[in-house]
Design a protein around this motif. Sequence first.
Motif: not given
Length: 430
Positions: A398-413
């Motif tokens: 799950v670790v890489p996908f947690i990082l991908l979710q945070l990347l999604g937050v950054i992109l939306i930000g």
Amino acid sequence: MLLSVIGAIILGFPIAFALAGVATLYGLALIGPFVGNIFMLRLFQVLQDYILIAIPLFVFMGVVIEQTGIASQLYRTVLEWVGHIRGGLAIATVLAATIFAAATGVVGASVVAIGILALPQMLKYGYSKPLTTGVICAGGALGILIPPSIMLVVYGPTAGVSIGALFLAAIPAGLLLSGLYVLYVSLLCHLRPEEGPAYKGEPIPWTKKITDAAVSILPVGLLILAVLGSIFFGLAAPTEAAALGAFGSLLLALVYKKLTLRSLFEAAYRAVRISAMVYMVLIGAGFLSAIFVRLRGGDAVAHLVAGLDLPTWAVILVMLAVVFILGMFVDWIGIVMITVPLFIPIAKALGLDLLWFSMLLIVTMQTSFLTPPFAYTIFYLKGIAPPEVTTWDIYRGVVPFILLQLLGVILIGFFPEIVLWLPKILGLWS
């Protein structure tokens, strides 16, 4: 109060009783016996909220769809289209989970249904255990984000944001995460083919691919369109659309010849149990929120944050960090009820777009389903996984996908229009 709630949850108390218990103790100590009147008023507010009736209806819709076997047909159809490429089984899992998420809105149903189908297949064809478990957990967690989502139904009234606007904003957000997952799997399996070899099945004629897609994906697509379209085009309120979805799921079960008295009873029973749990948490959180507001806690937090003299972006990062850390210990309902009443007034004071800020919070909140130690998707998957798949395999996955979710937050930000363009086009947000 916040530390007391977190402490009670870590000690093992159910979140509903942790919230209500802390509210009762602080209320009696600092307000007195009059706190009983406050609790009764808040209880009636929750039970009389028309919008919240959508929760048991959406849950019922998801449970019925899970029982019809639509998930298995969806997975097989998507596998026919993309299974021949490297990482195809994992990509098929993400795509099937994305479609299934839009049909259920329940993470547990998505993880269990997709896990039962995909886990044996990926292990059989030599996929690495971390990649296998990671895509199932991450794909299943999309069920709480992509509409119709229970999280959005609960979040909307709590934050004072239109549920219809949240649904519209969550569609591109969910597709963004799904796209990031597919891109990651594709790159990983091309750079390291041993992680996800190509699926070597018999060539499938195009006529069969198209027919299977029409049989398995089209009915689900029509149901999703009926539910979301009726909300977006003003034909129905979210609660009425949920009733339409529940009725539509019964029609699907009838068409697939899965509707029996026993299956209907089991679906109703599971929907009642899940809905009762959600309502208990809402009631407990309502008690805590009432006491917190009565004691002017919201004003204190707002003044504290305003007094930090931080730039706006730093305040947003602090709030998102709080949500992310809470996600390791508290489920999404608790996070909504603890943080949203505090953070929304701060966002208003900072002049932030509430829909954009809400999506930042919601996507960050979604990480709570993947972040150890208390990650529901990990527990769901471990419950159906064979003994050779360890909890450590799932944690690594799950670790890489947690990082991908945070990347999604950054992109939306950085690019707010990702989530704002659709609500603006359809006139649900200005």
